[in-house]
Design an enzyme around this catalytic site. Structure first.
Site, PDB file in Angstrom:
ATOM      1  N   SER A  30       0.824  -1.220   0.000  1.00 26.95           N
ATOM      2  CA  SER A  30       0.000   0.000   0.000  1.00 26.95           C
ATOM      3  C   SER A  30       0.854   1.264   0.000  1.00 26.95           C
ATOM      4  O   SER A  30       0.350   2.362   0.202  1.00 26.95           O
ATOM      5  CB  SER A  30      -0.916   0.007   1.238  1.00 26.95           C
ATOM      6  OG  SER A  30      -0.133   0.040   2.419  1.00 26.95           O
ATOM      7  N   ASN A 117      -0.663  -1.494  13.746  1.00 30.48           N
ATOM      8  CA  ASN A 117      -2.105  -1.309  13.939  1.00 30.48           C
ATOM      9  C   ASN A 117      -2.420   0.006  14.652  1.00 30.48           C
ATOM     10  O   ASN A 117      -3.307   0.753  14.219  1.00 30.48           O
ATOM     11  CB  ASN A 117      -2.696  -2.494  14.712  1.00 30.48           C
ATOM     12  CG  ASN A 117      -2.563  -3.795  13.950  1.00 30.48           C
ATOM     13  OD1 ASN A 117      -2.103  -3.794  12.807  1.00 30.48           O
ATOM     14  ND2 ASN A 117      -2.940  -4.899  14.558  1.00 30.48           N
ATOM     15  N   THR A 162     -39.986  27.747  -6.195  1.00 31.12           N
ATOM     16  CA  THR A 162     -40.223  26.422  -5.616  1.00 31.12           C
ATOM     17  C   THR A 162     -40.712  25.581  -6.790  1.00 31.12           C
ATOM     18  O   THR A 162     -41.390  26.108  -7.682  1.00 31.12           O
ATOM     19  CB  THR A 162     -41.288  26.426  -4.492  1.00 31.12           C
ATOM     20  OG1 THR A 162     -42.534  26.811  -5.060  1.00 31.12           O
ATOM     21  CG2 THR A 162     -40.918  27.383  -3.364  1.00 31.12           C
ATOM     22  N   HIS A 163     -40.349  24.316  -6.812  1.00 32.39           N
ATOM     23  CA  HIS A 163     -40.678  23.421  -7.937  1.00 32.39           C
ATOM     24  C   HIS A 163     -40.146  23.975  -9.263  1.00 32.39           C
ATOM     25  O   HIS A 163     -40.710  23.701 -10.319  1.00 32.39           O
ATOM     26  CB  HIS A 163     -42.185  23.185  -8.041  1.00 32.39           C
ATOM     27  CG  HIS A 163     -42.820  22.793  -6.743  1.00 32.39           C
ATOM     28  ND1 HIS A 163     -42.926  21.491  -6.316  1.00 32.39           N
ATOM     29  CD2 HIS A 163     -43.345  23.554  -5.748  1.00 32.39           C
ATOM     30  CE1 HIS A 163     -43.512  21.459  -5.122  1.00 32.39           C
ATOM     31  NE2 HIS A 163     -43.766  22.694  -4.752  1.00 32.39           N
ATOM     32  N   SER A 284     -15.890  24.364 -26.757  1.00 30.14           N
ATOM     33  CA  SER A 284     -16.269  23.085 -27.354  1.00 30.14           C
ATOM     34  C   SER A 284     -15.293  22.756 -28.468  1.00 30.14           C
ATOM     35  O   SER A 284     -14.797  23.653 -29.156  1.00 30.14           O
ATOM     36  CB  SER A 284     -17.684  23.183 -27.917  1.00 30.14           C
ATOM     37  OG  SER A 284     -17.870  22.226 -28.937  1.00 30.14           O
ATOM     38  N   ASN A 292     -18.826  26.973 -21.889  1.00 30.81           N
ATOM     39  CA  ASN A 292     -19.514  26.019 -21.017  1.00 30.81           C
ATOM     40  C   ASN A 292     -19.120  26.145 -19.545  1.00 30.81           C
ATOM     41  O   ASN A 292     -17.969  26.435 -19.232  1.00 30.81           O
ATOM     42  CB  ASN A 292     -19.225  24.590 -21.490  1.00 30.81           C
ATOM     43  CG  ASN A 292     -19.846  24.298 -22.844  1.00 30.81           C
ATOM     44  OD1 ASN A 292     -20.903  24.845 -23.181  1.00 30.81           O
ATOM     45  ND2 ASN A 292     -19.185  23.468 -23.630  1.00 30.81           N
ATOM     46  N   TYR A 324      -7.965  -5.650  14.661  1.00 30.86           N
ATOM     47  CA  TYR A 324      -7.526  -5.233  13.327  1.00 30.86           C
ATOM     48  C   TYR A 324      -7.667  -6.364  12.317  1.00 30.86           C
ATOM     49  O   TYR A 324      -7.381  -7.527  12.617  1.00 30.86           O
ATOM     50  CB  TYR A 324      -6.061  -4.765  13.363  1.00 30.86           C
ATOM     51  CG  TYR A 324      -5.546  -4.351  11.991  1.00 30.86           C
ATOM     52  CD1 TYR A 324      -5.722  -3.057  11.526  1.00 30.86           C
ATOM     53  CD2 TYR A 324      -4.939  -5.279  11.149  1.00 30.86           C
ATOM     54  CE1 TYR A 324      -5.285  -2.682  10.265  1.00 30.86           C
ATOM     55  CE2 TYR A 324      -4.498  -4.915   9.880  1.00 30.86           C
ATOM     56  CZ  TYR A 324      -4.673  -3.608   9.450  1.00 30.86           C
ATOM     57  OH  TYR A 324      -4.253  -3.243   8.202  1.00 30.86           O
ATOM     58  N   LYS A 332      -8.151   3.855   3.423  1.00 28.14           N
ATOM     59  CA  LYS A 332      -7.520   5.106   3.030  1.00 28.14           C
ATOM     60  C   LYS A 332      -7.875   5.596   1.622  1.00 28.14           C
ATOM     61  O   LYS A 332      -8.150   6.800   1.462  1.00 28.14           O
ATOM     62  CB  LYS A 332      -6.002   5.012   3.229  1.00 28.14           C
ATOM     63  CG  LYS A 332      -5.646   5.080   4.732  1.00 28.14           C
ATOM     64  CD  LYS A 332      -4.196   4.813   5.031  1.00 28.14           C
ATOM     65  CE  LYS A 332      -3.807   3.354   4.991  1.00 28.14           C
ATOM     66  NZ  LYS A 332      -4.596   2.477   5.889  1.00 28.14           N
TER      67      LYS A 332
HETATM   68  N1  ARG Z   1      -0.759  -0.921   5.756  1.00 26.69           N
HETATM   69  C1  ARG Z   1      -1.579  -1.354   6.841  1.00 26.69           C
HETATM   70  C2  ARG Z   1      -2.925  -0.598   6.866  1.00 26.69           C
HETATM   71  O1  ARG Z   1      -3.046   0.341   6.198  1.00 26.69           O
HETATM   72  C3  ARG Z   1      -0.869  -1.121   8.124  1.00 26.69           C
HETATM   73  C4  ARG Z   1      -1.279  -2.030   9.214  1.00 26.69           C
HETATM   74  C5  ARG Z   1      -0.829  -3.414   8.933  1.00 26.69           C
HETATM   75  N2  ARG Z   1      -1.081  -4.249  10.041  1.00 26.69           N
HETATM   76  C6  ARG Z   1      -1.033  -5.575   9.969  1.00 26.69           C
HETATM   77  N3  ARG Z   1      -1.293  -6.237  11.039  1.00 26.69           N
HETATM   78  N4  ARG Z   1      -0.772  -6.198   8.856  1.00 26.69           N
HETATM   79  O2  ARG Z   1      -3.847  -0.940   7.537  1.00 26.69           O
END
Ligand code: ARG
Length: 477
Positions: A30, A117, A162-163, A284, A292, A324, A332
């Site tokens: 990630s 976590n 209104t409407h 356009s 626009n 967790y 995210k």
């Molecule tokens: N990249 C993980 C997240 O966004 C971090 C936490 C990972 N924790 C784990 N026990 N694998 O949640």
């Protein structure tokens, strides 16, 4: 005995005999998403190093080395010289690998008493609290643009709808200010949200807390929190605050979509109430004459995306077992996207509004049309002692007669009026003007220019207060 962790930079591996599969790593990674949390991860790592030092886990010398290396990392990340690296699973792994590479085994001491976590929940809360402040400043910018236009057009009458049918004449300043009020509630919601999210998850560890005697209250304070989340299991497993942030963002989006829709309507040829400045309009590719309102349309369209981000996150959270689970890594992207979209839309809409040119004659031309003064007749009759039900009936008959005679209400004759209702004396004409109708609605929230001026003054104070809140940094690092 060899393990699979080796020098890979992974934060785990001791119990594995073979390396992870490539596709598993690709799915797991990630770093591209959470790299934006780097400044917060570094700030909280500094606070954690100081806590380990106070607890006697790190010597003063080692803590000093770690803190100066973390400061270097912060500088390199801010300048862009340190970029996300696909070898790192996530931002927490990336920071630890940097510390290991620069300080050897000392870098591996920092993880004591902390888990990814509680770490990720802390980074994410800190980041969002900062973004809430940024959004508030951007919203205030849009409110100021709307307020400038509203102040300019307090006395300009416009048909109120209104409407989407002509209803009653209103001040154009009043129309514009309604958006400022809605946005002020959005800001209020973010500030209220911030009170709830201002608790630090650090100290929760993986889920059960830490045995190292770390003073999580001091850490919380150093990171700008008001206290510590009181239950370690809850601290690492809930994301209600992220979902609530997404709701705040979606609600802002919905308000912007309604503002956008109004701009689209007002700048259409049929309405002709306002013209877009060239800098805030698009052309356009085929029709050379086009100008626009894409900014307003994108504001409208992106609200759908913001709602999607909220519902997507809620779906991730539903029914998750405690504490967790890796599902939570999916928290995210939707929240970051909501922030990013609003950061794009708000300045563009502010620019569009600030440069919008209203055409007063066209705006006010329709104010009395559609027999928009019929309610004034009914309320005038009420003031003469006629029950509203009958007054409404009589005013309705005035409209019917005016339509039959193809005339406006004020063009009805004295005889027309008295035939409709004996209380309808020629004096009724005193309310049959747009300015009279507006001026009479002078209650707290009314459209009378005097009332609108009071409302606009009150808004100035609210905005200045919100701007100050947004500009105050949480933590400086
Ligand atoms: N990249 C993980 C997240 O966004 C971090 C936490 C990972 N924790 C784990 N026990 N694998 O949640």
């Amino acid at each position: 005995m060899d393990s699979a962790a080796g020098s890979s930079g992974r934060l785990w591996g001791g119990r594995f005999a073979t390396d992870p599969a490539r596709a598993m790593e690709d799915l797991s990674r990630s770093i591209e998403v959470d790299f934006r949390l780097a400044p917060y991860d570094i700030a909280q790592t500094c606070a954690h190093v100081r806590a380990l030092q106070r607890a006697g886990v790190l010597t003063d010398h080692d803590a000093g080395l770690l803190l100066s290396t973390l400061a270097d990392l912060a500088t390199e990340i801010a300048s862009g010289s340190l970029q996300p690296d696909a070898r790192d699973e996530d931002i927490h792994t990336a920071i630890e690998r940097q510390l290991l590479e620069r300080l050897g085994e000392l870098g591996g001491r920092v993880r004591a008493g902390r888990s990814r976590n509680d770490q990720v929940a802390t980074d994410f809360r800190m980041y969002l609290r900062d973004q809430a402040r940024l959004l508030v400043v951007l919203i205030c910018g849009l409110q100021r643009a709307l307020l400038e236009q509203a102040n300019r057009h307090v006395d300009l009458s416009a048909p109120g709808f209104t409407h989407l049918q002509h209803a009653q004449p209103v001040s154009l300043g009043h129309e514009l200010a309604k958006h400022v009020h809605a946005l002020a509630r959005d800001v209020d919601r973010l500030r209220d949200w911030d009170d709830r999210v201002a608790q630090s998850p650090l100290g929760a560890g993986a889920l059960a807390g830490t045995s190292l005697g770390l003073d999580s209250s001091v850490v919380a304070q150093e990171l700008g929190f008001e206290g510590v989340v009181p239950n370690s299991i809850d601290a690492v497993s809930d994301r209600d605050w992220a979902a609530e942030f997404c709701f705040c963002a979606a609600m802002i989006g919905i308000h912007l979509s309604r503002l956008g829709e109004e701009i689209v309507l007002w700048t259409s040829t049929e309405f002709g109430w306002a013209s877009l400045d060239d800098a805030w309009a698009t052309g356009s590719s085929i029709m050379p004459q086009k100008k626009n309102p894409d900014v307003a349309e994108l504001a409208r369209g992106k609200s759908g995306r913001l709602i999607g981000n909220l519902t997507g996150l809620l779906a991730v959270l539903k029914g998750l077992p405690f504490a967790y689970n890796r599902d939570l890594q999916e928290d995210k992207p939707p929240v970051f996207d909501s922030v990013d979209q609003l950061v794009l839309i708000l300045p563009a809409l502010s620019g569009l509004i600030r440069t919008l040119e209203f055409h007063p004659e066209t705006v006010s031309a329709g104010a009395a049309h559609g027999h928009a003064l019929a309610t004034d007749i009914a309320e005038w009759l009420v003031r003469q002692g006629v029950p509203f039900r009958l007054a409404h009936e009589a005013a309705g008959t005035c409209v019917r007669v005016a339509e039959q005679n193809s005339c406006q209400l004020w063009e009805l004759t004295d005889a027309d009026f008295s035939a409709i209702h004996p209380a309808l004396t020629p004096q009724v004409r005193e309310v049959l003007s747009v300015t009279g109708s507006m001026a009479a609605r002078d209650g707290v929230s009314g459209t009378a220019p005097a009332a609108v001026r009071r409302q606009l003054t009150a808004l100035q104070t609210v905005i200045s207060n919100d701007e100050a809140w947004g500009a105050r940094p949480l933590v400086t690092f």
